[in-house]
Design a protein around this motif. Structure first.
Motif, PDB file in Angstrom:
ATOM      1  N   ILE A   1      29.731  19.236   1.878  1.00 42.70           N
ATOM      2  CA  ILE A   1      30.161  17.780   1.872  1.00 42.70           C
ATOM      3  C   ILE A   1      29.727  17.260   0.711  1.00 42.70           C
ATOM      4  CG2 ILE A   1      29.594  15.600   3.157  1.00 42.70           C
ATOM      5  CD1 ILE A   1      28.420  17.250   5.463  1.00 42.70           C
ATOM      6  N   VAL A   2      31.063  16.434  -0.084  1.00 39.23           N
ATOM      7  CA  VAL A   2      30.971  15.631  -1.075  1.00 39.23           C
ATOM      8  C   VAL A   2      30.595  14.078  -0.459  1.00 39.23           C
ATOM      9  CG1 VAL A   2      32.230  14.531  -2.915  1.00 39.23           C
ATOM     10  CG2 VAL A   2      32.206  17.062  -2.631  1.00 39.23           C
ATOM     11  N   VAL A   3      29.585  13.625  -1.168  1.00 39.94           N
ATOM     12  CA  VAL A   3      29.343  12.122  -1.106  1.00 39.94           C
ATOM     13  C   VAL A   3      29.992  11.380  -2.059  1.00 39.94           C
ATOM     14  CG1 VAL A   3      27.530  10.338  -0.772  1.00 39.94           C
ATOM     15  CG2 VAL A   3      27.064  12.504   0.211  1.00 39.94           C
ATOM     16  N   GLY A   4      30.889  10.605  -1.701  1.00 37.01           N
ATOM     17  CA  GLY A   4      31.498   9.530  -2.759  1.00 37.01           C
ATOM     18  C   GLY A   4      30.617   8.770  -3.312  1.00 37.01           C
ATOM     19  N   VAL A   5      30.348   8.615  -4.532  1.00 40.31           N
ATOM     20  CA  VAL A   5      29.120   7.756  -4.930  1.00 40.31           C
ATOM     21  C   VAL A   5      29.976   6.565  -5.959  1.00 40.31           C
ATOM     22  CG1 VAL A   5      26.976   7.475  -6.167  1.00 40.31           C
ATOM     23  CG2 VAL A   5      27.331   9.296  -4.571  1.00 40.31           C
ATOM     24  N   SER A   6      30.042   5.582  -5.528  1.00 42.30           N
ATOM     25  CA  SER A   6      30.491   4.543  -6.642  1.00 42.30           C
ATOM     26  C   SER A   6      29.535   3.861  -7.446  1.00 42.30           C
ATOM     27  CB  SER A   6      31.182   3.320  -5.638  1.00 42.30           C
ATOM     28  OG  SER A   6      30.093   2.529  -5.023  1.00 42.30           O
ATOM     29  N   GLY A   7      28.096   4.032  -6.971  1.00 44.12           N
ATOM     30  CA  GLY A   7      26.968   3.196  -7.506  1.00 44.12           C
ATOM     31  C   GLY A   7      26.462   2.004  -7.010  1.00 44.12           C
ATOM     32  N   GLY A   8      27.191   1.574  -5.987  1.00 45.59           N
ATOM     33  CA  GLY A   8      26.799   0.445  -5.289  1.00 45.59           C
ATOM     34  C   GLY A   8      25.899   0.997  -4.187  1.00 45.59           C
ATOM     35  N   LYS A   9      25.363  -0.082  -3.443  1.00 46.50           N
ATOM     36  CA  LYS A   9      24.249   0.274  -2.625  1.00 46.50           C
ATOM     37  C   LYS A   9      24.661   1.099  -1.531  1.00 46.50           C
ATOM     38  CE  LYS A   9      24.718  -4.199   0.154  1.00 46.50           C
ATOM     39  NZ  LYS A   9      25.993  -3.684   0.454  1.00 46.50           N
ATOM     40  N   ASP A  10      25.635   1.083  -0.797  1.00 47.66           N
ATOM     41  CA  ASP A  10      26.104   1.849   0.441  1.00 47.66           C
ATOM     42  C   ASP A  10      26.298   3.216   0.074  1.00 47.66           C
ATOM     43  OD1 ASP A  10      26.242  -1.028   1.715  1.00 47.66           O
ATOM     44  OD2 ASP A  10      28.408  -0.969   1.290  1.00 47.66           O
ATOM     45  N   SER A  11      26.944   3.506  -0.960  1.00 46.09           N
ATOM     46  CA  SER A  11      26.851   4.959  -1.379  1.00 46.09           C
ATOM     47  C   SER A  11      25.716   5.612  -1.894  1.00 46.09           C
ATOM     48  CB  SER A  11      28.116   5.013  -2.361  1.00 46.09           C
ATOM     49  OG  SER A  11      27.843   4.512  -3.709  1.00 46.09           O
ATOM     50  N   MET A  12      24.865   4.873  -2.471  1.00 45.30           N
ATOM     51  CA  MET A  12      23.414   5.233  -2.850  1.00 45.30           C
ATOM     52  C   MET A  12      22.690   5.591  -1.761  1.00 45.30           C
ATOM     53  SD  MET A  12      23.861   6.050  -6.226  1.00 45.30           S
ATOM     54  CE  MET A  12      22.266   6.185  -6.753  1.00 45.30           C
ATOM     55  N   VAL A  13      22.498   4.551  -0.967  1.00 52.72           N
ATOM     56  CA  VAL A  13      21.743   4.783   0.276  1.00 52.72           C
ATOM     57  C   VAL A  13      22.428   5.925   1.137  1.00 52.72           C
ATOM     58  CG1 VAL A  13      20.961   3.700   2.467  1.00 52.72           C
ATOM     59  CG2 VAL A  13      20.766   2.403   0.564  1.00 52.72           C
ATOM     60  N   LEU A  14      23.455   6.145   1.307  1.00 46.73           N
ATOM     61  CA  LEU A  14      24.403   7.143   2.373  1.00 46.73           C
ATOM     62  C   LEU A  14      23.843   8.575   1.389  1.00 46.73           C
ATOM     63  CD1 LEU A  14      25.942   8.548   4.198  1.00 46.73           C
ATOM     64  CD2 LEU A  14      28.040   8.334   2.629  1.00 46.73           C
ATOM     65  N   LEU A  15      23.832   8.604   0.197  1.00 42.90           N
ATOM     66  CA  LEU A  15      23.501   9.903  -0.714  1.00 42.90           C
ATOM     67  C   LEU A  15      21.951  10.393  -0.528  1.00 42.90           C
ATOM     68  CD1 LEU A  15      24.006  12.168  -2.626  1.00 42.90           C
ATOM     69  CD2 LEU A  15      23.399  10.543  -4.491  1.00 42.90           C
ATOM     70  N   TYR A  16      21.227   9.276  -0.543  1.00 39.04           N
ATOM     71  CA  TYR A  16      19.878   9.421  -0.149  1.00 39.04           C
ATOM     72  C   TYR A  16      19.557  10.113   1.143  1.00 39.04           C
ATOM     73  CZ  TYR A  16      14.698   9.097  -0.379  1.00 39.04           C
ATOM     74  OH  TYR A  16      13.306   9.099  -0.332  1.00 39.04           O
ATOM     75  N   GLY A  17      20.001   9.163   2.170  1.00 42.04           N
ATOM     76  CA  GLY A  17      19.953   9.572   3.736  1.00 42.04           C
ATOM     77  C   GLY A  17      20.560  10.911   4.055  1.00 42.04           C
ATOM     78  N   MET A  18      21.621  11.445   3.473  1.00 42.50           N
ATOM     79  CA  MET A  18      22.134  12.681   3.563  1.00 42.50           C
ATOM     80  C   MET A  18      21.485  13.683   3.188  1.00 42.50           C
ATOM     81  SD  MET A  18      25.105  12.334   5.487  1.00 42.50           S
ATOM     82  CE  MET A  18      25.927  13.882   5.071  1.00 42.50           C
TER      83      MET A  18
END
Length: 236
Positions: free
Chosen positions: A24-41
């Motif tokens: 799985i690749v997490v698409g990370v824009s640098g915004g809060k949503d993608s960064m929290v998702l990355l940490y959560g995953m």
């Protein structure tokens, strides 16, 4: 963070998002949503009953003042491989085509670049940081500007790339995401895009906030409506 992990676990189980051996690749824009998702995953990976590999990818649009080093440092800290794809999207949209309404084309080009990188890495899924409030904003955008009643699904198969797009935070609210970001020292990189916070999506966010002022339970009921399997569910 327990709420985020609980929401991710529930979404993964309810919509069968992850199978054993997924990459799985997490698409990370640098915004809060993608960064929290990355940490959560990453945290979910430790106790998930199904095992999966994880990587993070940022699509650089070509803005000179976009610094990805905080994302890179965070990925090193949590031990997630990180990749940046440099593109000329900003130049194409703003300088060459001079788009008056650039968001739709920009999103399409960024998705294309992200999906290409997923395939290049040999991964089979991409995870995006959309939450329930994003789903509601998309619903209202579709109704007002397209004349359709629709929003994005928890899991989407992209047949042209043979990859799946999953949204593990879709059962969570934006306020929950913001609370975790502030408590867990998760870095955020502000978007340098001149259209940031000046979009139709931002208009829908403000409209919904005004509705919730008059109808405090409105958010929960709207979320329930689009998830209601006994009616015409917009997610199925």
């Amino acid at each position: 963070m327990k709420q985020i992990l609980g929401g991710i676990r529930k979404a993964v189980e309810e919509y069968d998002m992850i199978q054993d051996g997924d990459k799985i690749v997490v698409g990370v824009s640098g915004g809060k949503d993608s960064m929290v998702l990355l940490y959560g995953m990453k945290l979910f990976q430790r106790f998930s009953p199904v095992k999966y590999d994880l990587a993070a990818v940022t699509i650089g649009m070509g803005f000179e003042n976009f610094d990805t080093s905080p994302i890179e440092e965070f990925c090193k800290k949590i031990d997630v491989p990180y990749y940046v794809v440099d593109t000329d999207i900003a130049e194409i949209i703003f300088d060459i085509r001079k788009e008056k309404n650039p968001c739709a084309l920009c999103a399409k080009m960024r998705r294309g670049a992200l999906h290409d990188k997923v395939k290049d890495l040999g991964f089979n899924k991409v995870a995006l940081g959309h939450h329930a409030d994003d789903a509601l904003e998309t619903l209202f955008l579709s109704m007002f500007y397209e004349g359709r009643i629709s929003t994005f699904k928890p899991v989407t198969y992209l047949s042209n790339k043979d990859i799946h797009c999953i949204r593990p935070m879709l059962l969570l609210k934006e306020a929950q995401v913001e609370g975790v970001m502030n408590r867990h020292d998760i870095p955020v990189v502000e978007s340098p895009c001149p259209m940031d916070r000046h979009t139709k999506r931002e208009d829908m966010k403000l409209l919904l906030k005004s509705i919730y002022k008059d109808i405090p339970e409105g958010r929960d009921r709207l979320i329930r409506a689009i998830r209601n399997k006994d009616q015409l569910s917009l997610w199925f």
